[in-house]
Design an enzyme around this catalytic site. Structure first.
Site, PDB file in Angstrom:
ATOM      1  N   ASP A 176      10.498  36.425  53.818  1.00 18.30           N
ATOM      2  CA  ASP A 176      10.653  34.977  53.680  1.00 18.30           C
ATOM      3  C   ASP A 176       9.658  34.277  54.268  1.00 18.30           C
ATOM      4  O   ASP A 176       9.648  32.929  54.463  1.00 18.30           O
ATOM      5  CB  ASP A 176      12.186  34.617  54.334  1.00 18.30           C
ATOM      6  CG  ASP A 176      12.253  34.976  55.734  1.00 18.30           C
ATOM      7  OD1 ASP A 176      11.149  35.015  56.606  1.00 18.30           O
ATOM      8  OD2 ASP A 176      13.346  34.770  56.152  1.00 18.30           O
ATOM      9  N   TYR A 193       2.623  34.812  62.015  1.00 18.86           N
ATOM     10  CA  TYR A 193       2.672  36.165  62.833  1.00 18.86           C
ATOM     11  C   TYR A 193       1.324  36.515  62.924  1.00 18.86           C
ATOM     12  O   TYR A 193       1.247  37.180  64.003  1.00 18.86           O
ATOM     13  CB  TYR A 193       3.277  37.216  61.867  1.00 18.86           C
ATOM     14  CG  TYR A 193       4.911  37.155  61.722  1.00 18.86           C
ATOM     15  CD1 TYR A 193       5.608  37.735  62.742  1.00 18.86           C
ATOM     16  CD2 TYR A 193       5.331  36.329  60.765  1.00 18.86           C
ATOM     17  CE1 TYR A 193       7.065  37.681  62.894  1.00 18.86           C
ATOM     18  CE2 TYR A 193       7.157  36.257  60.940  1.00 18.86           C
ATOM     19  CZ  TYR A 193       7.497  37.134  61.887  1.00 18.86           C
ATOM     20  OH  TYR A 193       9.031  36.827  61.941  1.00 18.86           O
TER      21      TYR A 193
HETATM   22  P1  NAD Z   1      21.420  42.588  61.808  1.00 22.36           P
HETATM   23  O1  NAD Z   1      21.111  43.468  62.831  1.00 22.36           O
HETATM   24  O2  NAD Z   1      22.098  41.342  61.735  1.00 22.36           O
HETATM   25  O3  NAD Z   1      21.757  43.419  60.572  1.00 22.36           O
HETATM   26  C1  NAD Z   1      21.449  44.442  59.958  1.00 22.36           C
HETATM   27  C2  NAD Z   1      22.436  45.323  59.299  1.00 22.36           C
HETATM   28  O4  NAD Z   1      21.740  46.600  59.080  1.00 22.36           O
HETATM   29  C3  NAD Z   1      23.450  45.768  60.359  1.00 22.36           C
HETATM   30  O5  NAD Z   1      24.849  45.397  60.216  1.00 22.36           O
HETATM   31  C4  NAD Z   1      23.454  47.327  60.709  1.00 22.36           C
HETATM   32  O6  NAD Z   1      24.770  48.051  60.901  1.00 22.36           O
HETATM   33  C5  NAD Z   1      22.824  47.488  59.203  1.00 22.36           C
HETATM   34  N1  NAD Z   1      22.198  49.093  59.199  1.00 22.36           N
HETATM   35  C6  NAD Z   1      21.202  49.433  60.094  1.00 22.36           C
HETATM   36  N2  NAD Z   1      20.813  50.688  59.462  1.00 22.36           N
HETATM   37  C7  NAD Z   1      21.712  51.016  58.391  1.00 22.36           C
HETATM   38  C8  NAD Z   1      21.417  51.858  57.376  1.00 22.36           C
HETATM   39  N3  NAD Z   1      20.855  53.145  57.462  1.00 22.36           N
HETATM   40  N4  NAD Z   1      22.231  51.798  56.191  1.00 22.36           N
HETATM   41  C9  NAD Z   1      23.200  50.806  56.191  1.00 22.36           C
HETATM   42  N5  NAD Z   1      23.089  49.728  57.012  1.00 22.36           N
HETATM   43  C10 NAD Z   1      22.162  49.546  57.927  1.00 22.36           C
HETATM   44  O7  NAD Z   1      19.865  42.307  61.239  1.00 22.36           O
HETATM   45  P2  NAD Z   1      19.250  40.798  60.722  1.00 22.36           P
HETATM   46  O8  NAD Z   1      18.719  40.013  61.871  1.00 22.36           O
HETATM   47  O9  NAD Z   1      20.101  40.178  59.950  1.00 22.36           O
HETATM   48  O10 NAD Z   1      18.321  41.222  59.757  1.00 22.36           O
HETATM   49  C11 NAD Z   1      18.313  42.279  58.599  1.00 22.36           C
HETATM   50  C12 NAD Z   1      17.177  42.842  58.088  1.00 22.36           C
HETATM   51  O11 NAD Z   1      16.031  41.806  57.596  1.00 22.36           O
HETATM   52  C13 NAD Z   1      16.240  43.453  59.406  1.00 22.36           C
HETATM   53  O12 NAD Z   1      15.406  44.402  58.825  1.00 22.36           O
HETATM   54  C14 NAD Z   1      15.130  42.210  59.339  1.00 22.36           C
HETATM   55  O13 NAD Z   1      13.918  42.626  60.158  1.00 22.36           O
HETATM   56  C15 NAD Z   1      14.990  41.905  58.164  1.00 22.36           C
HETATM   57  N6  NAD Z   1      14.407  40.366  57.985  1.00 22.36           N
HETATM   58  C16 NAD Z   1      13.436  40.289  57.159  1.00 22.36           C
HETATM   59  C17 NAD Z   1      12.922  38.954  56.910  1.00 22.36           C
HETATM   60  C18 NAD Z   1      11.931  39.149  55.837  1.00 22.36           C
HETATM   61  O14 NAD Z   1      11.489  38.002  55.599  1.00 22.36           O
HETATM   62  N7  NAD Z   1      11.259  40.114  55.612  1.00 22.36           N
HETATM   63  C19 NAD Z   1      13.481  38.106  57.533  1.00 22.36           C
HETATM   64  C20 NAD Z   1      14.475  38.279  58.596  1.00 22.36           C
HETATM   65  C21 NAD Z   1      15.087  39.508  58.767  1.00 22.36           C
HETATM   66  C1  LMR Z   2      14.980  37.375  62.390  1.00 17.38           C
HETATM   67  O1  LMR Z   2      15.182  36.512  61.563  1.00 17.38           O
HETATM   68  O2  LMR Z   2      15.393  37.685  63.600  1.00 17.38           O
HETATM   69  C2  LMR Z   2      13.543  37.964  62.426  1.00 17.38           C
HETATM   70  O3  LMR Z   2      13.579  39.017  61.565  1.00 17.38           O
HETATM   71  C3  LMR Z   2      12.384  36.851  62.295  1.00 17.38           C
HETATM   72  C4  LMR Z   2      12.494  36.029  63.684  1.00 17.38           C
HETATM   73  O4  LMR Z   2      13.327  34.921  63.481  1.00 17.38           O
HETATM   74  O5  LMR Z   2      12.283  36.513  64.755  1.00 17.38           O
END
Ligand code: NAD
Ligand code: LMR
Length: 443
Positions: free
Chosen positions: A171, A266
């Protein structure tokens, strides 16, 4: 009209309610038959589901919602899988950030040694997720993946699961486009951008609106203010925490020095690393800000529901994060050929980068997947930076597959964020201890 079965893997994520709200905002154009939430932490899943079910009650009460920790229930006949797993959750994110910082090195969830640590935790769970989906889901399914560190995940899945129907997205470009749109007073959907790089490591080279080149206006703003826009909280609730205000501002310093292209936020961790470390509190990093902010707000709302039966629907973020993944899914579902920045294998699109690099560039999203556009040649400075970073990502994937300590050490040593092999070794050895049970064994 066909109704889709869609599963969110990592359904316990703090982003799930926002994504579901974005899905339901499109329920006429992209109707769902069933929404499934899948997580390997049942407790967390059930809590977040309380908020999700309230969103569904408000915007699509007819929709069936199912929560599960069982892969067969989660993926049987599913057509879309949105993946957003944080392997090790925020407590491991905290380690990724704090361990390198204790050695005076950038501590970040996707950049530098912390990102490599997160990568080593995520590669095999991601491959396992693909296997489970392939076993149970509709054969024409698409996995749209947000799980970080996306660059490492994309590189690893290219090697381990080359035929997977996965599209890796982020994103950050779309959030940056949203800020650029605010700078020039336009709707973000009207901006057409040229861009090249790796995930969390790329540059915007041109921005047009209705065929008119607006790059210079954005460049002038960014040289003075970075990509900070007047009231960030109005533009963006997701990226307006104090640390994000700094991130948008830091674009100014990169633009002052290298004004040609507009950097992904980043890049600050690579180009301004020493200053970032100097201004980071090792006792309180982004992981703490997230746990005390986004995560706490969701779980406070769950507690409130348990006390009063009322759900506060303002306890979660909505915005580009949810909108973007839904836009990508719709382009896949209906062959809309919309142009988005996604991760794809280079295959000559950037002529002077390796053919097999997983680059982030514009692509038309069709029902058969992304059709990347040709970028051409890129200048020496950017090419060299990308080649170095791509080698880091390739080495950490090889370290995981070959169980190679030396390759992991090479990856850390080669990272632009790490000053010497001695530092790399100290950090790696501490990360190995902290990640016991999560990482493939390194010998
Ligand atoms: P979060 O910790 O709130 O939620 C992640 C969930 O994944 C948790 O509920 C956890 O239990 C679950 N999980 C972990 N391992 C798992 C597995 N093997 N199988 C099923 N579920 C599993 O995390 P968040 O802050 O909401 O972020 C979620 C993901 O999205 C992370 O990887 C984060 O880095 C990513 N993210 C990506 C972007 C992007 O633009 N690429 C932006 C924000 C977050
Ligand atoms: C998050 O949403 O926690 C990250 O994946 C990106 C940030 O805001 O650090």
């Amino acid at each position: 009209m066909h109704k889709f079965i869609l599963t969110i893997a990592g359904g316990g994520s703090t982003y799930t309610p926002g994504i579901v709200k974005s899905l339901l905002a499109k329920k006429e154009e992209f109707p769902l038959k069933e929404l499934r939430l899948y997580d390997n932490d049942g407790d967390r899943q059930e809590k977040v589901a309380i908020i999700v079910k309230e969103v569904v009650k408000e915007f699509a009460p007819e929709l069936k919602v199912l929560t599960t920790t069982d892969p067969e229930t989660a993926f049987s006949d599913a057509e879309f899988i949105f993946a957003q797993m944080r392997v090790g959750k925020n407590s491991m994110r905290e380690q990724d950030e704090k361990i390198p910082l204790r050695y005076g090195v950038v501590g970040q969830e996707t950049c530098g040694p912390g990102g490599l640590a997160y990568g080593l935790r995520t590669i095999y769970p991601m491959a396992e997720l693909i296997d489970l989906v392939e076993k149970y889901a509709n054969p024409k399914h698409w996995i749209v993946n947000y799980s970080n560190p996306a660059a490492v995940v994309a590189e690893a899945m290219k090697k381990l699961r080359p035929n997977a129907r996965i599209i890796n997205i982020c994103d950050m470009p779309v959030a940056t486009i949203r800020n650029m749109a605010a700078v020039i007073g336009e709707d973000r959907n009207k901006l057409v951008v040229d861009y090249f790089g790796l995930n969390h490591f790329g540059w915007f080279t041109k921005v047009t609106v209705d065929g008119v080149d607006r790059t210079d206006e954005i460049r002038k703003h960014a040289i003075k203010h970075g990509l900070l826009v007047e009231d960030m909280t109005k533009v963006d609730a997701q990226h307006s925490d104090p640390s994000w205000i700094k991130n948008w501002k830091n674009i100014q310093y990169m633009m002052e020095m290298f004004p040609d292209y507009i950097p992904n936020p980043y890049l600050q961790y690579y180009l301004l690393g020493d200053s970032i470390v100097e201004h980071t509190n090792v006792e309180h990093t982004r992981a703490n800000e997230v746990m005390e902010g986004r995560e706490k707000r969701i779980f406070d709302a769950v507690d409130e529901y348990n006390r009063t039966g009322e759900v506060d629907l303002s306890s979660f973020y909505t915005g580009v994060h949810g909108q973007f993944i839904v836009d990508v899914a719709m382009s896949l579902a209906y062959n809309l050929r919309k142009r988005f920045l996604v991760m794809v294998e280079n295959k000559g699109a950037v002529m002077n980068l390796p053919e097999d690099a997983m680059v982030e560039i514009p692509a038309y999203i069709t029902s058969d997947g992304p059709e990347p556009i040709r970028v051409g040649e890129i200048p020496t400075f950017y090419k060299a930076l990308i080649e170095q970073q791509y080698a880091v990502e390739k080495l950490i994937v090889e370290a995981a597959i070959e169980h190679s300590y030396t390759k992991a050490l090479m990856a850390l040593t080669l990272s632009k964020t790490v000053p010497s092999a001695f530092k790399a070794k100290e950090i790696l050895d501490e990360l190995i201890k902290a990640n016991k049970g999560y990482w493939p064994e390194l010998n």
